[in-house]
Design a protein around this motif. Structure first.
Motif, short mmCIF file in Angstrom:
data_model
loop_
_atom_site.label_atom_id
_atom_site.label_comp_id
_atom_site.label_asym_id
_atom_site.label_seq_id
_atom_site.Cartn_x
_atom_site.Cartn_y
_atom_site.Cartn_z
N ALA A 177 1.10 -1.35 0.46
CA ALA A 177 -0.08 -0.02 0.36
C ALA A 177 0.85 1.37 -0.16
CB ALA A 177 -0.89 -0.43 1.50
N LEU A 178 1.80 0.85 0.47
CA LEU A 178 2.55 1.66 0.72
C LEU A 178 3.20 2.77 -0.83
CD1 LEU A 178 5.05 4.52 2.37
CD2 LEU A 178 5.86 2.69 2.64
N ARG A 180 2.37 2.06 -3.12
CA ARG A 180 1.28 2.56 -4.75
C ARG A 180 0.92 3.71 -4.25
NH1 ARG A 180 -1.06 -2.50 -4.02
NH2 ARG A 180 -2.05 -2.02 -1.99
N ALA A 181 0.39 3.67 -2.58
CA ALA A 181 0.91 5.48 -2.58
C ALA A 181 2.23 6.72 -2.72
CB ALA A 181 0.40 5.55 -0.61
N ARG A 183 4.09 5.57 -5.69
CA ARG A 183 3.72 6.07 -7.05
C ARG A 183 2.54 7.17 -7.33
NH1 ARG A 183 3.15 1.21 -9.16
NH2 ARG A 183 3.08 0.18 -7.52
N ALA A 184 1.36 6.70 -6.70
CA ALA A 184 0.30 8.05 -6.67
C ALA A 184 0.73 9.42 -6.12
CB ALA A 184 -0.91 7.39 -6.02
N GLN A 187 2.77 10.53 -9.43
CA GLN A 187 1.69 11.31 -10.49
C GLN A 187 1.21 12.66 -9.95
OE1 GLN A 187 -0.05 8.55 -12.79
NE2 GLN A 187 1.57 6.83 -12.47
N ASP A 188 0.20 12.75 -9.08
CA ASP A 188 -0.74 13.67 -8.77
C ASP A 188 -1.14 13.52 -7.33
OD1 ASP A 188 -3.50 15.22 -8.57
OD2 ASP A 188 -3.91 14.45 -10.71
N LYS A 190 -2.76 15.43 -5.15
CA LYS A 190 -3.87 16.18 -5.05
C LYS A 190 -4.69 15.51 -5.02
CE LYS A 190 -3.93 20.69 -3.26
NZ LYS A 190 -4.36 20.98 -1.96
N MET A 191 -4.45 14.57 -6.29
CA MET A 191 -5.68 13.57 -6.36
C MET A 191 -4.98 11.84 -5.28
SD MET A 191 -8.52 12.19 -8.69
CE MET A 191 -9.39 11.57 -7.06
N ALA A 192 -4.43 12.32 -4.48
CA ALA A 192 -3.90 11.10 -4.16
C ALA A 192 -4.41 11.35 -2.37
CB ALA A 192 -2.25 10.93 -3.81
N ALA A 193 -4.53 12.55 -2.66
CA ALA A 193 -4.94 13.15 -0.84
C ALA A 193 -6.46 12.68 -0.65
CB ALA A 193 -4.88 14.53 -0.62
N LEU A 195 -7.52 10.73 -1.94
CA LEU A 195 -8.86 9.23 -1.95
C LEU A 195 -8.44 8.40 -0.76
CD1 LEU A 195 -7.34 7.86 -5.79
CD2 LEU A 195 -9.79 8.05 -4.79
N VAL A 197 -5.17 9.85 1.22
CA VAL A 197 -3.83 9.48 1.42
C VAL A 197 -3.12 10.16 2.23
CG1 VAL A 197 -1.50 9.35 -0.49
CG2 VAL A 197 -3.11 7.84 -1.05
N THR A 202 3.42 9.99 3.39
CA THR A 202 3.75 9.26 2.13
C THR A 202 5.24 9.78 2.36
OG1 THR A 202 1.44 8.75 1.39
CG2 THR A 202 3.48 8.87 -0.32
N PHE B 88 -7.02 14.91 3.35
CA PHE B 88 -7.04 13.97 2.39
C PHE B 88 -7.81 13.11 4.51
CE2 PHE B 88 -4.57 12.57 6.63
CZ PHE B 88 -4.10 13.78 7.16
N ALA B 91 -11.71 12.66 3.14
CA ALA B 91 -11.94 11.63 2.19
C ALA B 91 -12.00 10.51 3.30
CB ALA B 91 -10.74 11.17 1.54
N PHE B 106 -4.40 7.88 -12.48
CA PHE B 106 -2.61 7.51 -11.73
C PHE B 106 -2.48 6.82 -13.01
CE2 PHE B 106 -4.52 8.49 -8.09
CZ PHE B 106 -3.78 8.89 -7.17
N MET B 109 -0.22 3.82 -13.52
CA MET B 109 -0.49 2.67 -12.99
C MET B 109 -1.67 1.54 -12.78
SD MET B 109 -0.35 4.35 -9.13
CE MET B 109 -0.70 3.24 -7.95
N HIS B 120 -5.98 2.68 0.05
CA HIS B 120 -5.18 2.99 1.09
C HIS B 120 -5.17 2.73 2.51
CE1 HIS B 120 -1.58 4.63 1.38
NE2 HIS B 120 -1.77 5.41 2.85
N MET B 124 -3.06 0.41 4.64
CA MET B 124 -1.96 0.78 5.28
C MET B 124 -1.88 0.31 6.83
SD MET B 124 1.15 2.81 4.62
CE MET B 124 1.78 3.85 4.76
N THR B 130 3.54 -1.02 6.79
CA THR B 130 4.42 -1.73 5.50
C THR B 130 5.48 -2.97 6.85
OG1 THR B 130 4.48 0.71 4.09
CG2 THR B 130 6.15 -1.66 3.41
N THR B 187 -12.92 4.22 -2.00
CA THR B 187 -13.03 5.25 -0.75
C THR B 187 -13.80 4.76 0.68
OG1 THR B 187 -13.90 6.92 -1.39
CG2 THR B 187 -11.10 6.38 -1.80
#
Lengths: 306, 294
Positions: A177-178, A180-181, A183-184, A187-188, A190-193, A195, A197, A202, B88, B91, B106, B109, B120, B124, B130, B187
């Protein structure tokens, strides 16, 4: 021929260390676009952690088994260096997130000076030696002209530890999970947040993982050369950064490949051309690669985000 | 006219009160109040530049509103004031998910990984940050399997199960839109905010989208707040329509009520200010007073 093989073995050894350090540069750059110039000095500090703890283990506790000592030292150095870098990130980088791009860079240069000067004052400006961990050397074959091709146990340890660590690290980045977070966020963010994350955490963990890998490199470096000094962070740091850029900054396999290449280039150059110009060779190759392949060997071309 | 109790009055999942967002001198949202009912599909509509996306950005913690209060009540009975939460947490705890007008997958991915990133937090925690997960200790494997099952359920639902291991960036446009919705749903939200989900879709895809949204409401009990220009989507599936113009609310009611509202018609067709006054004048005569309006 024997000389060449011998130098390749030596080059891969030093290249593995560069690769381990380079991952720290490339991961941090990938996730927040910052070059962490203190990373080289973090590597040097980790070697000092290893040095101190190794002496404590062998002289105070009288641990005779060097294998056990080495494993313990490595783990302790990884943990301590991780904590140190976590603190550095909180104090020197996190408050500057979202400010202009150069601010964290300057802060990192400051941190680099703080670390190396602190070690210079606290540990003295001279080389600090350790008793040799092992003197074992295996002769692979005896050349016709009497020149043997050797591989030392130290070199084998470096190869094996590096390979194991890279495999574990690859697993973390690809399968957990870490990872993936991370890598997310790369890439983005704001979007990760959005979701759920925790982007800030991270990023901190990315620094810590990079530091743990540098700590392994630091411990192996100490074991290989038997000495460490406060200024040892600079050259390996810059070379590892070069390796990261050469391999394509942001690319993890690129960092390892770049590290191995830099290691090989400088040892072979030292053997066949001039030992005095080793560093010049390593950096010249970087310049040439950047002119013809600006994204590095394995880097992705920049994609503009809409 | 307000006879029966409406969900958005009796059991709101989201209540926005006196929301104002200023950017320097520009007032993007001006004293907006509305509620989204639990289990409703609420549409936020209005001409371009009416401030709809700004409202979304305030709700999801992208912007800190200048003034106003936004209360979110997830199913677990807790109450969250969204304007005080970091993005965060919106969400994670308040259970609000959103998609964007421009797709923000993404892209490097895989589809499966995109849906796993959305899960996540439970992962987590299960993996003990992890470390335990790497060592194989604890319930990480079961949780990971659950997460993958959930992701597969959604991939199946949006018809992309066969492409689970392809990079998300390789999907055609309409599929990317569906994947974004699936990712938001992973989510486990109580409120799903969709910013123009039908933009750029062809009529068939648009109909599929309607079906997907209706099934999300039915099967998952998730309330939906959507910004949409496609009136077939708005009128076809929404229970409640809120109309914005220049950052101000000009109508609020059922789709039929808003469709026939002269001010909405005026806002959409573009009428001169004098004509709006005329219409308002007529309106006052027909409905009695401004307060009587829904």
């Amino acid at each position: 021929m024997e000389v060449f093989v011998q130098q390749v073995i030596n080059g891969i050894t030093i290249g593995s260390l560069y690769g381990l350090i380079a991952i720290g540069y490339t991961m941090v750059f990938g996730i927040i676009g910052m070059v962490n110039f203190a990373h080289g000095d973090v590597f040097m500090v980790s070697a000092f952690f290893a040095l101190i703890f190794l002496l404590v283990l062998t002289s105070w506790f009288g641990i005779a088994s060097m294998t056990l000592a080495l494993i313990l030292v490595m783990v302790v150095s990884m943990v301590l260096t991780g904590l140190l870098v976590w603190a550095i990130e909180r104090v020197a980088y996190a408050p500057l997130r979202g400010s202009f791009r150069l601010a964290p860079l300057i802060s990192a240069i400051g941190m680099s000076i703080v670390l190396s000067n602190f070690i210079q004052v606290a540990q003295g400006p001279r080389n600090k030696p350790i008793p040799p961990v092992t003197r074992e050397v295996y002769t692979l074959w005896q050349g016709t002209n009497g020149y043997p091709v050797n591989i030392s146990l130290k070199q084998i340890i470096i190869w094996v530890v590096t390979a194991l660590l890279l495999a574990a690290f690859w697993y973390v980045v690809q399968k957990t999970a870490l990872g993936r977070a991370q890598r997310a966020c790369e890439q983005d963010r704001k979007m990760a947040a959005l979701l759920g994350v925790n982007v800030d955490r991270t990023i901190s963990l990315t620094f810590v993982i990079g530091a743990a890998l540098a700590a392994v490199a630091g411990t192996l470096f100490l074991m290989y050369y038997g000495v460490v000094v406060f200024s040892d962070g600079f050259t390996p740091g810059v070379k590892a950064f070069t390796a990261a850029v050469l391999g394509g900054i942001g690319s993890l396999p690129g960092a390892v490949l770049g590290g191995l290449l830099i290691g090989l280039i400088e040892t072979l150059w030292g053997q066949y051309v001039s030992a005095d110009y080793q560093n010049v060779a390593a950096f010249s190759i970087l310049v040439i690669v950047l002119i013809f392949m600006p994204q590095g060997l394995l880097g992705r071309p920049e994609v503009e985000k809409v | 006219m307000t006879t029966s109790l409406r969900t958005w009055d009796s059991d709101p999942v989201l209540t926005v009160e006196h929301l104002t967002m200023r950017f320097g001198g520009l007032v993007a949202v001006n004293d907006l109040s509305f509620s989204a009912g639990r289990g409703d599909i609420t549409a936020l509509i209005g001409p371009n530049g009416a401030g709809k996306t700004t409202v979304f950005n305030c709700i999801t913690g992208f912007y800190k509103p200048t003034t106003g209060m936004m209360s979110m009540r997830p199913r677990d009975g807790s109450l969250h004031l969204l304007e005080r939460l970091p993005d965060f947490i919106v969400a994670r705890k308040a259970k609000v998910a959103r998609t964007f007008q421009n797709i923000r997958l993404f892209s490097g991915m895989t589809l499966l990984e995109n849906l796993l990133v959305a899960q996540h937090n439970p992962l987590m925690i299960a993996s003990g940050m992890t470390i335990l997960g790497v060592l194989g200790i604890g319930g990480y494997r079961t949780k990971e399997k659950e997460a993958i099952d959930r992701a597969r359920y959604w991939l199946d639902k949006i018809g992309l199960i066969g492409r689970a291991d392809d990079p998300a960036g390789d999907l055609p446009y309409g599929a990317q839109r569906r994947l974004e919705i699936a990712r938001a749903m992973c989510t486990g939200p109580d409120l799903l905010c969709l910013d123009e989900p039908a933009a750029g879709l062809n009529p068939r895809e648009s109909a599929e989208l309607n079906a997907l949204l209706l099934s999300i409401r039915k099967d998952d009990g998730t309330s939906i707040l959507l910004i949409e220009h496609d009136m077939s989507v708005v009128m076809g599936i929404s229970d409640h329509v809120v109309v914005l113009e220049y950052g101000t609310k000009i109508a609020d009611g059922t789709p039929t009520e808003t469709r026939n509202d002269p001010r909405v018609i005026a806002a959409y067709l573009g009428v001169d200010d004098e004509e709006v006054e005329e219409i308002e004048h007529e309106l006052d005569e027909t409905t009695g007073s401004e307060e009587g309006r829904p």
